[in-house]
Write a protein that holds these residues in place. Structure first.
Motif, PDB file in Angstrom:
ATOM      1  N   ARG A   3     -16.554 -52.065  10.010  1.00  0.00           N
ATOM      2  CA  ARG A   3     -16.724 -51.869  11.451  1.00  0.00           C
ATOM      3  C   ARG A   3     -15.399 -52.041  12.194  1.00  0.00           C
ATOM      4  N   HIS A   4     -14.610 -53.033  11.768  1.00  0.00           N
ATOM      5  CA  HIS A   4     -13.303 -53.254  12.413  1.00  0.00           C
ATOM      6  C   HIS A   4     -12.392 -52.056  12.189  1.00  0.00           C
ATOM      7  N   ASP A   5     -12.357 -51.557  10.941  1.00  0.00           N
ATOM      8  CA  ASP A   5     -11.500 -50.406  10.640  1.00  0.00           C
ATOM      9  C   ASP A   5     -11.925 -49.184  11.446  1.00  0.00           C
ATOM     10  N   GLU A   6     -13.244 -48.975  11.568  1.00  0.00           N
ATOM     11  CA  GLU A   6     -13.733 -47.834  12.341  1.00  0.00           C
ATOM     12  C   GLU A   6     -13.383 -47.992  13.824  1.00  0.00           C
ATOM     13  N   ALA A   7     -13.468 -49.234  14.313  1.00  0.00           N
ATOM     14  CA  ALA A   7     -13.127 -49.475  15.722  1.00  0.00           C
ATOM     15  C   ALA A   7     -11.645 -49.218  15.967  1.00  0.00           C
ATOM     16  N   VAL A   8     -10.814 -49.589  15.010  1.00  0.00           N
ATOM     17  CA  VAL A   8      -9.370 -49.335  15.134  1.00  0.00           C
ATOM     18  C   VAL A   8      -9.107 -47.834  15.178  1.00  0.00           C
ATOM     19  N   CYS A  20      -9.695 -55.996  23.322  1.00  0.00           N
ATOM     20  CA  CYS A  20     -10.262 -57.344  23.304  1.00  0.00           C
ATOM     21  C   CYS A  20     -11.672 -57.338  22.721  1.00  0.00           C
ATOM     22  N   ARG A  21     -12.476 -56.393  23.150  1.00  0.00           N
ATOM     23  CA  ARG A  21     -13.854 -56.308  22.639  1.00  0.00           C
ATOM     24  C   ARG A  21     -13.858 -55.974  21.155  1.00  0.00           C
ATOM     25  N   ARG A  22     -12.949 -55.118  20.741  1.00  0.00           N
ATOM     26  CA  ARG A  22     -12.858 -54.785  19.314  1.00  0.00           C
ATOM     27  C   ARG A  22     -12.622 -56.023  18.463  1.00  0.00           C
ATOM     28  N   ASP A  23     -11.844 -56.971  18.997  1.00  0.00           N
ATOM     29  CA  ASP A  23     -11.484 -58.169  18.242  1.00  0.00           C
ATOM     30  C   ASP A  23     -12.509 -59.292  18.387  1.00  0.00           C
ATOM     31  N   GLY A  24     -13.639 -59.018  19.021  1.00  0.00           N
ATOM     32  CA  GLY A  24     -14.698 -60.025  19.107  1.00  0.00           C
ATOM     33  C   GLY A  24     -14.667 -60.889  20.344  1.00  0.00           C
ATOM     34  N   CYS A  25     -13.833 -60.560  21.321  1.00  0.00           N
ATOM     35  CA  CYS A  25     -13.840 -61.304  22.580  1.00  0.00           C
ATOM     36  C   CYS A  25     -15.126 -60.995  23.339  1.00  0.00           C
ATOM     37  N   THR A  26     -15.595 -61.946  24.106  1.00  0.00           N
ATOM     38  CA  THR A  26     -16.860 -61.792  24.817  1.00  0.00           C
ATOM     39  C   THR A  26     -16.657 -61.909  26.330  1.00  0.00           C
ATOM     40  N   ASP A  27     -17.648 -61.435  27.077  1.00  0.00           N
ATOM     41  CA  ASP A  27     -17.615 -61.477  28.556  1.00  0.00           C
ATOM     42  C   ASP A  27     -16.339 -60.846  29.109  1.00  0.00           C
ATOM     43  N   VAL A  28     -15.830 -59.833  28.425  1.00  0.00           N
ATOM     44  CA  VAL A  28     -14.573 -59.208  28.845  1.00  0.00           C
ATOM     45  C   VAL A  28     -14.850 -58.220  29.976  1.00  0.00           C
ATOM     46  N   TRP A  62      -1.052 -54.736  17.796  1.00  0.00           N
ATOM     47  CA  TRP A  62      -2.432 -54.950  18.240  1.00  0.00           C
ATOM     48  C   TRP A  62      -3.216 -53.640  18.183  1.00  0.00           C
ATOM     49  N   ASN A  63      -2.614 -52.574  18.675  1.00  0.00           N
ATOM     50  CA  ASN A  63      -3.253 -51.262  18.680  1.00  0.00           C
ATOM     51  C   ASN A  63      -3.528 -50.762  17.265  1.00  0.00           C
ATOM     52  N   ASN A  64      -2.687 -51.169  16.309  1.00  0.00           N
ATOM     53  CA  ASN A  64      -2.832 -50.703  14.927  1.00  0.00           C
ATOM     54  C   ASN A  64      -3.752 -51.580  14.086  1.00  0.00           C
ATOM     55  N   GLY A  65      -4.410 -52.561  14.697  1.00  0.00           N
ATOM     56  CA  GLY A  65      -5.412 -53.322  13.959  1.00  0.00           C
ATOM     57  C   GLY A  65      -5.214 -54.810  13.894  1.00  0.00           C
ATOM     58  N   ALA A  66      -4.018 -55.320  14.218  1.00  0.00           N
ATOM     59  CA  ALA A  66      -3.825 -56.774  14.231  1.00  0.00           C
ATOM     60  C   ALA A  66      -4.707 -57.378  15.319  1.00  0.00           C
ATOM     61  N   SER A  67      -5.277 -58.550  15.048  1.00  0.00           N
ATOM     62  CA  SER A  67      -6.151 -59.181  16.036  1.00  0.00           C
ATOM     63  C   SER A  67      -5.329 -59.834  17.142  1.00  0.00           C
ATOM     64  N   LEU A  68      -5.960 -60.011  18.286  1.00  0.00           N
ATOM     65  CA  LEU A  68      -5.274 -60.634  19.421  1.00  0.00           C
ATOM     66  C   LEU A  68      -4.819 -62.050  19.069  1.00  0.00           C
TER      67      LEU A  68
END
Length: 234
Positions: free
Chosen positions: A76-81, A107-115, A203-209
């Protein structure tokens, strides 16, 4: 000397033979007791075997479930990237609002909430608010400047004020360019995450925040990068 060595070897052999004989006697005694009391102990013996089997099966199922879920999260993370990937040239062509929305997506891709995006004329120094995956509150300032610009330290001070205003735990400045020396120093002294152009690319290429914190304040491009930048932007 040879006689002493010979006696030592003989003594070692005797001790080894005695240990083997003792083990054999113990084993034979255990077998005899097992046969003699089998009618009494067999339910406990079978129960122990069942318990071991159930425990082993449960552990295997738990490991399999974790493996499958871990693979699903990675997929799912790879697809989101892939879905959210933008080249830096595309990012440079965004409007300020589009760039803020882009940061919200990352931010949402990396699992942040209430963004949510709160940027505007009365944003109190914040463009994005939310919570990191670990639950800490975050406030983000986004600046889509041309790559040859520099973020001054006064904008970092504004973000620090926004952190206090919104009672956030973490202040993050995301820019499409680089920070001035004083601005980067101010960020390090006040425990702020300064995401410059190179870090934005990671970050844009997949590294988490959260992973960007490990490279925070460690420079803004190497010598070859600065040479290419000068060739491109003068």
């Amino acid at each position: 000397m040879a006689a002493v060595r010979k006696r030592r070897v003989s003594a070692a052999r005797r001790r080894r033979r005695q240990r083997l004989e003792a083990g054999a006697v113990t084993g034979a005694g255990s077998v005899v007791l097992l046969v003699a009391f089998w009618g009494v102990i067999w339910p406990y013996f079978v129960g122990a075997l069942v318990l071991v089997g159930v425990s082993g099966g449960g552990w295997w199922l738990w490991r399999t479930d974790r493996f499958i879920k871990g693979g699903d999260r990675q997929w799912r993370h790879d697809e989101a990237v892939k879905a959210g990937h933008r080249t830096l040239a595309e990012v440079d062509a965004m409007t300020g609002t589009e760039f803020e929305d882009f940061v919200v997506e990352l931010c949402r891709r990396d699992g942040c909430t209430d963004v949510r995006r709160v940027g505007g004329s009365h944003d109190n120094g914040a463009d994005v608010l939310g919570r990191l995956p670990d639950g800490r509150g975050m406030v983000i300032q986004c600046k889509r400047y041309t790559p040859k610009s520099r973020i001054p330290s006064r904008e970092m001070r504004d973000l620090l004020g926004a952190k206090a205003h919104f009672k956030a735990d973490v202040a993050i400045f995301v820019a499409t360019t680089y920070f001035s020396g004083p601005a980067e120093k101010f960020a390090m002294e006040n425990d702020m995450l300064a995401v410059h152009r190179d870090h934005l690319g990671l970050w844009n290429n997949g590294a988490s925040l959260l992973s960007l914190g490990a490279v925070n304040g460690l420079g803004q491009g190497d010598r070859r990068h600065r040479e290419r930048w000068k060739e491109t932007y003068g």
